[in-house]
Scaffold this motif. Structure first.
Motif, PDB file in Angstrom:
ATOM      1  N   GLY A 164       0.816  -1.205   0.000  1.00 18.87           N
ATOM      2  CA  GLY A 164       0.000   0.000   0.000  1.00 18.87           C
ATOM      3  C   GLY A 164       0.849   1.254   0.000  1.00 18.87           C
ATOM      4  O   GLY A 164       0.545   2.232  -0.697  1.00 18.87           O
ATOM      5  N   ALA A 165       1.931   1.239   0.757  1.00 16.55           N
ATOM      6  CA  ALA A 165       2.841   2.388   0.786  1.00 16.55           C
ATOM      7  C   ALA A 165       3.542   2.565  -0.559  1.00 16.55           C
ATOM      8  O   ALA A 165       3.682   3.685  -1.057  1.00 16.55           O
ATOM      9  N   ASP A 166       3.958   1.469  -1.147  1.00 16.67           N
ATOM     10  CA  ASP A 166       4.678   1.551  -2.417  1.00 16.67           C
ATOM     11  C   ASP A 166       3.793   2.028  -3.563  1.00 16.67           C
ATOM     12  O   ASP A 166       4.294   2.500  -4.590  1.00 16.67           O
ATOM     13  N   ALA A 167       2.487   1.916  -3.402  1.00 16.99           N
ATOM     14  CA  ALA A 167       1.558   2.357  -4.448  1.00 16.99           C
ATOM     15  C   ALA A 167       1.280   3.859  -4.390  1.00 16.99           C
ATOM     16  O   ALA A 167       0.663   4.411  -5.300  1.00 16.99           O
ATOM     17  N   VAL A 168       1.749   4.514  -3.346  1.00 15.92           N
ATOM     18  CA  VAL A 168       1.484   5.944  -3.168  1.00 15.92           C
ATOM     19  C   VAL A 168       2.386   6.765  -4.079  1.00 15.92           C
ATOM     20  O   VAL A 168       3.595   6.513  -4.164  1.00 15.92           O
ATOM     21  N   ILE A 169       1.806   7.736  -4.760  1.00 14.57           N
ATOM     22  CA  ILE A 169       2.575   8.679  -5.567  1.00 14.57           C
ATOM     23  C   ILE A 169       2.158  10.098  -5.174  1.00 14.57           C
ATOM     24  O   ILE A 169       1.143  10.305  -4.522  1.00 14.57           O
ATOM     25  N   ASP A 170       2.967  11.065  -5.583  1.00 18.60           N
ATOM     26  CA  ASP A 170       2.654  12.473  -5.338  1.00 18.60           C
ATOM     27  C   ASP A 170       2.427  12.753  -3.861  1.00 18.60           C
ATOM     28  O   ASP A 170       1.398  13.308  -3.459  1.00 18.60           O
ATOM     29  N   ALA A 171       3.383  12.389  -3.041  1.00 20.79           N
ATOM     30  CA  ALA A 171       3.278  12.640  -1.603  1.00 20.79           C
ATOM     31  C   ALA A 171       4.638  13.075  -1.069  1.00 20.79           C
ATOM     32  O   ALA A 171       5.690  12.716  -1.612  1.00 20.79           O
ATOM     33  N   ASP A 172       4.600  13.867  -0.009  1.00 15.83           N
ATOM     34  CA  ASP A 172       5.829  14.269   0.677  1.00 15.83           C
ATOM     35  C   ASP A 172       6.143  13.351   1.849  1.00 15.83           C
ATOM     36  O   ASP A 172       7.291  13.278   2.291  1.00 15.83           O
ATOM     37  N   ALA A 173       5.129  12.668   2.354  1.00 12.69           N
ATOM     38  CA  ALA A 173       5.325  11.731   3.462  1.00 12.69           C
ATOM     39  C   ALA A 173       4.176  10.743   3.489  1.00 12.69           C
ATOM     40  O   ALA A 173       3.044  11.077   3.132  1.00 12.69           O
TER      41      ALA A 173
END
Length: 212
Positions: A164-173
């Motif tokens: 789930g974390a690895d699927a995140v894009i366009d984030a600072d944290a």
């Protein structure tokens, strides 16, 4: 002595190991009440406020110089108990929220329990206001992860969190909203900073206990 309020016994060895690594002279007392989370999920955190307050006050009576709540769902309820406790009462995820706000405005909150999402978002937004910083919080529920945790299949639970974390894009944290998610931090491959609460929370609580 620092008292820790848990809603799962799995947190006991995690925080014992962190204490041994970072604060070896700190005495810990673990208070585990799984029913608190069950009732908070079904009826809301306020439904357990009286029981949380009673546990905090008992811990203080037994010698605790500070209390750390390791459950994000009831963290705000635990903090509210500080008014009558006479010692600092901390939620484990507040230092993590402050670190997320410092990383940048685009913050993604990952949780395996839906009941954790709103309290964590409110915490981050509150930290942003307090620091005069912008915050755009996105909430992501990691589907199907929690049943693995409940059944004791920790490996599958953590793999789903990491994915789930690895699927995140366009984030600072990326914020791992529950303390139980922390080991997934080491499994991620994303370049976005992934933050978890146990180490930061224990450090803040140890400092609070030493100042009393």
């Amino acid at each position: 002595m620092l008292a820790l309020l848990h809603t799962s016994p799995v947190h006991v060895p995690v925080f014992d190991a962190l204490r041994d690594e970072t604060h070896p002279d700190l005495a810990l007392r673990h208070l585990v009440d799984e029913d608190l989370l069950t009732r908070a999920r079904s009826d809301g955190p306020e439904a357990v406020a009286a029981d949380v307050r009673a546990l905090v006050e008992q811990a203080v009576a037994d010698g605790a110089r500070a209390v750390l709540c390791t459950c994000s769902t009831i963290g705000g309820t635990a903090e509210a108990a500080a008014a009558s406790a006479g010692v600092p009462v901390l939620r484990v995820d507040r230092p993590m929220a402050a670190a997320a706000v410092a990383a940048g405005p685009r913050i993604v909150v990952l949780a395996a329990l839906e009941s954790t999402l709103a309290p964590t978002a409110e915490l981050i937004e509150g930290e942003a206001r307090r620091g005069g910083r912008p915050a755009e919080v996105r909430l992501v529920l990691v589907e199907d992860a929690w049943p693995h945790f409940e059944s004791g299949d920790t490996d599958s639970y953590l793999r789903l969190i990491a994915a789930g974390a690895d699927a995140v894009i366009d984030a600072d944290a990326i914020v791992l909203a529950q303390a139980s998610m922390a080991p997934a931090q080491a499994l991620t491959t994303t370049r976005v900073p992934v933050l978890s609460s146990p180490r930061l929370g224990l450090t803040a609580a140890a400092q609070a206990a030493s100042r009393v």
